[in-house]
Enzyme design. Structure first.
Site, PDB file in Angstrom:
ATOM      1  N   LYS A   9       0.849  -1.204   0.000  1.00  0.00           N
ATOM      2  CA  LYS A   9       0.000   0.000   0.000  1.00  0.00           C
ATOM      3  C   LYS A   9       0.885   1.254   0.000  1.00  0.00           C
ATOM      4  O   LYS A   9       2.077   1.186   0.274  1.00  0.00           O
ATOM      5  CB  LYS A   9      -0.907   0.011   1.231  1.00  0.00           C
ATOM      6  CG  LYS A   9      -1.712  -1.248   1.441  1.00  0.00           C
ATOM      7  CD  LYS A   9      -2.866  -1.403   0.463  1.00  0.00           C
ATOM      8  CE  LYS A   9      -3.560  -2.725   0.766  1.00  0.00           C
ATOM      9  NZ  LYS A   9      -4.723  -3.043   0.044  1.00  0.00           N
TER      10      LYS A   9
HETATM   11  C1  LIG Z   1      -5.638  -4.055   0.936  1.00  0.00           C
HETATM   12  C2  LIG Z   1      -7.085  -3.796   1.021  1.00  0.00           C
HETATM   13  C3  LIG Z   1      -7.853  -4.224   2.120  1.00  0.00           C
HETATM   14  C4  LIG Z   1      -7.336  -5.136   3.194  1.00  0.00           C
HETATM   15  O1  LIG Z   1      -6.223  -4.751   3.880  1.00  0.00           O
HETATM   16  P1  LIG Z   1      -5.311  -5.859   4.613  1.00  0.00           P
HETATM   17  O2  LIG Z   1      -4.386  -5.051   5.445  1.00  0.00           O
HETATM   18  O3  LIG Z   1      -4.628  -6.653   3.548  1.00  0.00           O
HETATM   19  O4  LIG Z   1      -6.220  -6.702   5.449  1.00  0.00           O
HETATM   20  C5  LIG Z   1      -9.186  -3.850   2.172  1.00  0.00           C
HETATM   21  N1  LIG Z   1      -9.747  -3.125   1.192  1.00  0.00           N
HETATM   22  C6  LIG Z   1      -9.054  -2.717   0.113  1.00  0.00           C
HETATM   23  C7  LIG Z   1      -9.744  -1.883  -0.928  1.00  0.00           C
HETATM   24  C8  LIG Z   1      -7.704  -3.046  -0.023  1.00  0.00           C
HETATM   25  O5  LIG Z   1      -7.030  -2.634  -1.105  1.00  0.00           O
END
Ligand SMILES: *Cc1c(COP(=O)(O)O)cnc(C)c1O
Length: 362
Positions: free
Chosen positions: A177
């Site tokens: 991210k």
């Molecule tokens: C990455 C993501 C999540 C989940 O996050 P994690 O930390 O992997 O549990 C939820 N929603 C969206 C849109 C994402 O891109």
């Protein structure tokens, strides 16, 4: 490794407060300041953040939660696990984000929440979604895993950071991210101090003080080590975001004229932090060829997401049919994300652009 990250690692090991150590509070305070003074409640990952956000709304079992048909599955997984019913709404073709008209059509007396996803780094139509949420007394949750640092301008002139508009915002520090840890992590965002306190409690076994439990909660904490690393990463976030935006601007300039593909649309009300730079291929039949061609050129691309939610075996119980969310289905068949990371050099990017152009005969 960056020396500052190595220092954070060494300090955490020396301090030995691996759970709830001082870096957790320091990081959340700094992130809150970066996001215009929002309350930030840390948790273990972005999926838990969604679960905790829904738990904090204290909805009745079976309540409906409206989610986009085009998103990562975590957005509705949390609702499904809590015994709530995910209700899908289609998205807008050019922004890829929740279509407010579809949300209005999906409202019922059982609707308890709307989860907007700021997909690829650009805010959903918060103006319309906030209005719907207020008019119908339905909570708005923002899944801001992909748009940390993006901001939105309302018609009134008011501006707000993504994730701080609805009752609760959620985010993820998954390594890929925009603000990524070196492992899992997540957080909740809210402007309401009482909700922040509730979320804190829910994320820590529902406890008000050690061994005193007010509610059934989760064990969902951000590790001290990840918080210490994230403090370093947060300092670089503005520059990293600007670098992503510069890469996106160069793609826009070079690819806009190519027939056969469409560059990602900008909503003038939102800034875009380009978690992904996602083109759509006009003829979905050519997407696989383009992806293979780029692979042979050594250019990695990804498809986020190849299957719409209602086509996932885990969610067939919702009873949706193929063809019910035509925009989401078409996007799943036609999107392709190009490399957009902050360290992409102009030379590397020029090569990628040349490869894409030559595929389309430009
Ligand atoms: C990455 C993501 C999540 C989940 O996050 P994690 O930390 O992997 O549990 C939820 N929603 C969206 C849109 C994402 O891109």
């Amino acid at each position: 490794m960056q020396p500052a990250l190595a220092d954070a690692l060494r300090e955490t090991m020396a301090g030995a407060a691996f759970i709830q150590g001082p870096a957790v509070g320091e990081f959340t305070t700094e992130l809150g300041a970066y996001l215009g003074g929002a309350h930030v409640v840390p948790c273990a990952n972005g999926t838990d953040a969604l679960t905790l956000a829904l738990m904090s709304l204290e909805l009745l079992a079976g309540a409906e939660v409206i989610v986009p048909a085009f998103t990562y599955v975590a957005t509705l997984e949390a609702a499904a696990l809590l015994g709530l019913r995910p209700v899908l709404a289609d998205v807008v073709p050019h922004t890829f984000n929740l279509d407010p008209t579809a949300v209005e059509a999906a409202l019922t007396p059982r609707t308890g929440a709307i989860i907007a996803v700021h997909l690829y780094g650009q805010c959903a139509d918060l103006e319309a979604l906030r209005r719907i949420s207020t008019q119908h007394g339905v909570a708005l949750i923002e899944d801001n895993a992909q748009a940390i640092g993006a901001s939105y301008r309302f018609a009134s002139g008011e501006t707000a950071f993504a994730g701080t508009v609805g009752e609760v915002g959620t985010t993820s520090f998954f390594p890929s991210k925009n603000l990524g840890a070196l492992g899992d992590g997540g957080a909740l965002l809210t402007r309401d101090p009482a909700r922040a306190a509730l979320l804190h409690q829910l994320a820590n076994h529902g406890q008000s003080q050690k061994y005193h439990h007010q509610r059934i909660g989760l064990n969902s904490r951000l590790d001290t080590l990840q918080a210490a690393l994230l403090r370093v990463k947060l300092q670089h976030l503005p520059a990293a975001t600007a670098a992503r935006q510069a890469v996106a601007a160069r793609y826009d300039a070079a690819l806009t004229g190519i027939s056969g593909l469409r560059v990602p649309a900008r909503d003038p009300r939102s800034t875009h932090v380009f978690h992904q730079y996602t083109i759509t291929v006009a003829d979905p039949g050519r997407r696989a060829d383009l992806q293979h061609f780029l692979q042979r050129c050594g250019v990695p691309t990804m498809i986020y997401y190849p299957l719409p939610v209602h086509a996932q075996p885990a969610y067939t119980y919702l009873g949706y049919q193929a063809g019910q969310f035509p925009v989401a289905e078409r996007l799943c068949a036609s999107v392709l994300s190009l490399p957009v990371h902050p360290r992409l050099t102009p030379e590397q990017q020029a090569y990628i652009i040349e490869c894409v152009g030559s595929f389309f005969g430009n």
